[in-house]
Design a protein around this motif. Structure first.
Motif, short mmCIF file in Angstrom:
data_model
loop_
_atom_site.label_atom_id
_atom_site.label_comp_id
_atom_site.label_asym_id
_atom_site.label_seq_id
_atom_site.Cartn_x
_atom_site.Cartn_y
_atom_site.Cartn_z
N THR A 83 0.83 -1.20 0.00
CA THR A 83 0.00 0.00 0.00
C THR A 83 0.87 1.25 0.00
O THR A 83 0.57 2.24 -0.68
CB THR A 83 -0.95 0.01 1.22
OG1 THR A 83 -1.70 -1.21 1.23
CG2 THR A 83 -1.92 1.18 1.16
N MET A 84 1.98 1.22 0.75
CA MET A 84 2.91 2.36 0.74
C MET A 84 3.48 2.58 -0.66
O MET A 84 3.60 3.72 -1.11
CB MET A 84 4.07 2.14 1.72
CG MET A 84 3.75 2.56 3.12
SD MET A 84 5.19 2.81 4.19
CE MET A 84 6.26 1.46 3.85
N GLN A 85 3.82 1.50 -1.35
CA GLN A 85 4.36 1.62 -2.70
C GLN A 85 3.32 2.26 -3.63
O GLN A 85 3.64 3.11 -4.46
CB GLN A 85 4.78 0.25 -3.24
CG GLN A 85 5.94 -0.37 -2.50
CD GLN A 85 7.21 0.44 -2.64
OE1 GLN A 85 7.57 0.83 -3.74
NE2 GLN A 85 7.87 0.71 -1.54
N GLN A 151 4.49 13.79 2.35
CA GLN A 151 5.81 13.22 2.58
C GLN A 151 6.00 12.86 4.05
O GLN A 151 6.54 11.80 4.38
CB GLN A 151 6.91 14.18 2.14
CG GLN A 151 7.09 14.24 0.64
CD GLN A 151 8.22 15.15 0.26
OE1 GLN A 151 8.38 16.24 0.81
NE2 GLN A 151 9.02 14.73 -0.70
N GLN A 152 5.54 13.74 4.94
CA GLN A 152 5.66 13.47 6.37
C GLN A 152 4.88 12.22 6.76
O GLN A 152 5.36 11.38 7.52
CB GLN A 152 5.19 14.67 7.19
CG GLN A 152 5.33 14.47 8.68
CD GLN A 152 6.76 14.32 9.11
OE1 GLN A 152 7.61 15.10 8.70
NE2 GLN A 152 7.04 13.32 9.92
N GLU A 153 3.67 12.09 6.24
CA GLU A 153 2.86 10.90 6.54
C GLU A 153 3.55 9.64 6.03
O GLU A 153 3.54 8.60 6.71
CB GLU A 153 1.47 11.04 5.92
CG GLU A 153 0.60 12.06 6.62
CD GLU A 153 -0.77 12.19 6.00
OE1 GLU A 153 -0.98 11.73 4.85
OE2 GLU A 153 -1.64 12.77 6.66
N MET A 154 4.13 9.71 4.85
CA MET A 154 4.83 8.54 4.32
C MET A 154 6.05 8.19 5.17
O MET A 154 6.32 7.01 5.43
CB MET A 154 5.24 8.77 2.86
CG MET A 154 4.08 8.77 1.89
SD MET A 154 3.20 7.19 1.84
CE MET A 154 4.43 6.16 1.08
N MET A 155 6.78 9.20 5.61
CA MET A 155 7.95 8.95 6.45
C MET A 155 7.52 8.30 7.76
O MET A 155 8.17 7.37 8.24
CB MET A 155 8.71 10.25 6.72
CG MET A 155 9.37 10.84 5.49
SD MET A 155 10.58 9.74 4.74
CE MET A 155 11.87 9.81 5.95
N ASN A 156 6.43 8.77 8.35
CA ASN A 156 5.93 8.16 9.58
C ASN A 156 5.60 6.69 9.35
O ASN A 156 5.95 5.83 10.16
CB ASN A 156 4.69 8.90 10.09
CG ASN A 156 5.02 10.27 10.63
OD1 ASN A 156 6.17 10.56 10.96
ND2 ASN A 156 4.02 11.12 10.72
N ASN A 157 4.93 6.39 8.24
CA ASN A 157 4.58 5.00 7.95
C ASN A 157 5.82 4.16 7.70
O ASN A 157 5.88 2.99 8.11
CB ASN A 157 3.63 4.94 6.75
CG ASN A 157 2.20 5.05 7.17
OD1 ASN A 157 1.58 4.08 7.55
ND2 ASN A 157 1.66 6.27 7.15
N MET A 158 6.82 4.73 7.05
CA MET A 158 8.06 3.98 6.83
C MET A 158 8.75 3.67 8.16
O MET A 158 9.30 2.58 8.35
CB MET A 158 8.99 4.75 5.90
CG MET A 158 8.48 4.79 4.47
SD MET A 158 9.55 5.72 3.38
CE MET A 158 10.86 4.53 3.14
#
Length: 173
Positions: A83-85, A151-158
């Motif tokens: 889902t992240m991808q 971008q911040q949300e994606m970094m948190n998920n990573m």
């Protein structure tokens, strides 16, 4: 830890608007003096799609947190990764020609020296911004603000993904 740093660096590089715009618009309309107004309607459509993907990712993270079975956790982590991808592909689609006002950018945008240039950098962007209308600047700022939040949300998920893949830290005694 090195793998995590590599993933973060790769993510940042892949979502960089300047690098992506430069690769998509290598010949571009660099010589064109007319500014293309950012398409906020298309941006908002992609933003809505991204927000739906974030809801799915949040639900997946909730399941991961509540799962005690290691095999089930790995399965859920894999689904979250996929889902992240997908969300990253959505983010990349936002940097198409004219989407963020980068239609004029071309090769050498990250400091490649050209004729009569002694270093590159961001100095050449002053003319780009000064040629924008207030409406174009407003749209571009809106899109940039939204994108930075994504971008911040994606970094948190990573980071959550990495934490759950590595397991709990060893307690120091």
């Amino acid at each position: 830890m090195k793998k995590f740093v590599f993933i973060l660096a790769l993510f940042t590089a892949l979502t960089s608007p300047v690098l992506l715009a430069a690769s998509k618009d290598a010949t571009g309309s660099q010589g064109s003096s007319s500014q293309q107004s950012p398409d906020t309607a298309a941006f908002d459509k992609n933003l809505a799609q991204f927000q739906e993907q974030m809801k799915v990712m949040q639900a997946q993270m909730d399941k991961i947190r509540n799962t005690q079975d290691p095999q089930e956790r790995q399965k859920l982590l894999q689904q979250h990764w996929e889902t992240m991808q997908s969300a990253m592909r959505t983010m990349h689609g936002m940097w198409g020609p004219g989407m963020m006002g980068y239609g004029r950018m071309g090769p050498g945008m990250m400091g490649g020296a050209g004729p009569g240039c002694c270093g590159g950098g961001w100095g050449h962007m002053g003319g780009y911004y000064s040629q924008m209308t207030p409406e174009q600047l407003r749209k571009r700022q809106y899109m940039t603000d939204q994108y930075l939040h994504m971008q911040q949300e994606m970094m948190n998920n990573m980071m959550w993904q990495q934490q759950y893949r590595m397991g709990p830290p060893a307690s120091a005694q």
